[in-house]
Motif scaffolding. Structure first.
Motif: not given
Length: 143
Positions: A7, A21, A48, A50, A80
Motif C-alpha cells: 500500500e 484504491r 494500484s 491510493h 503500487s
C-alpha cells in the motif's frame, strides 16, 4: 527481500492515510505524472493507486460530475506495482516480457459491465463506478 505490491500513500498529496484504491492497467501509467522512466511493459499485473479521504472526494467529483480523468495529476512514484525485474531478482531466472492483452481485456470488460449495471446492481459501489470510468477513459486515450 521482495515482498510484492504494498500500500502506498495518496498519489495526489502523499498522505499516508488512504481510504480508496483504484486498479488500472499498466499501459495507463503513461498518463500519470513523472511516468517517463517507468518501463510500463515490464509491469506485472494491475497498477494500484491510493487516495486519501479529501482527494478521493475530488477524484469522485472529477469522474462522476465532470467526466474527467484524474490520472494526469497522479504521481506514478506513489503507485503500487510489480516489475518483471523484481520477480527475476527473487527467482534468479529471466522471465518473458508480460503480455498485458489479457489483463487489459479483462479490466475493460469488467469496467464496461460495471458502468452498464451501476445504479441497478446494489453490489456496485460508487468507488467501483469511478474505477471503471478511469479504466475506460485511460484505455480510450491510449488507443
Amino acid at each position: 527481500m521482495y515482498t510484492g505490491k504494498t500500500e502506498k500513500p495518496c498519489c495526489l498529496c502523499d498522505s499516508p492515510e488512504t481510504v480508496a484504491r483504484v486498479d488500472i492497467p499498466p499501459r495507463a501509467v503513461r498518463l500519470m505524472k513523472h511516468s517517463g522512466p517507468i518501463a510500463w511493459r515490464d509491469i506485472v499485473g494491475e497498477v494500484s493507486i491510493h487516495f486519501c479521504e479529501s482527494d478521493w472526494e475530488l477524484v469522485r467529483d472529477l469522474v462522476v460530475e465532470m467526466d474527467m480523468n484524474p490520472l494526469s495529476r497522479c504521481n506514478v512514484a506513489r503507485a503500487s506495482f510489480s516489475l518483471r525485474e523484481d520477480f527475476e531478482a527473487l527467482l534468479n531466472q529471466t522471465r518473458a516480457a508480460p503480455d498485458q492483452t489479457e489483463l487489459e481485456s479483462r479490466l475493460l470488460a469488467d469496467a464496461r459491465e460495471t458502468i452498464a449495471n451501476y445504479g441497478e446492481d446494489p453490489m456496485i459501489a460508487e468507488r467501483d463506478y469511478v474505477e471503471a470510468s478511469i479504466v475506460l477513459d485511460a484505455l480510450a486515450a491510449l488507443r
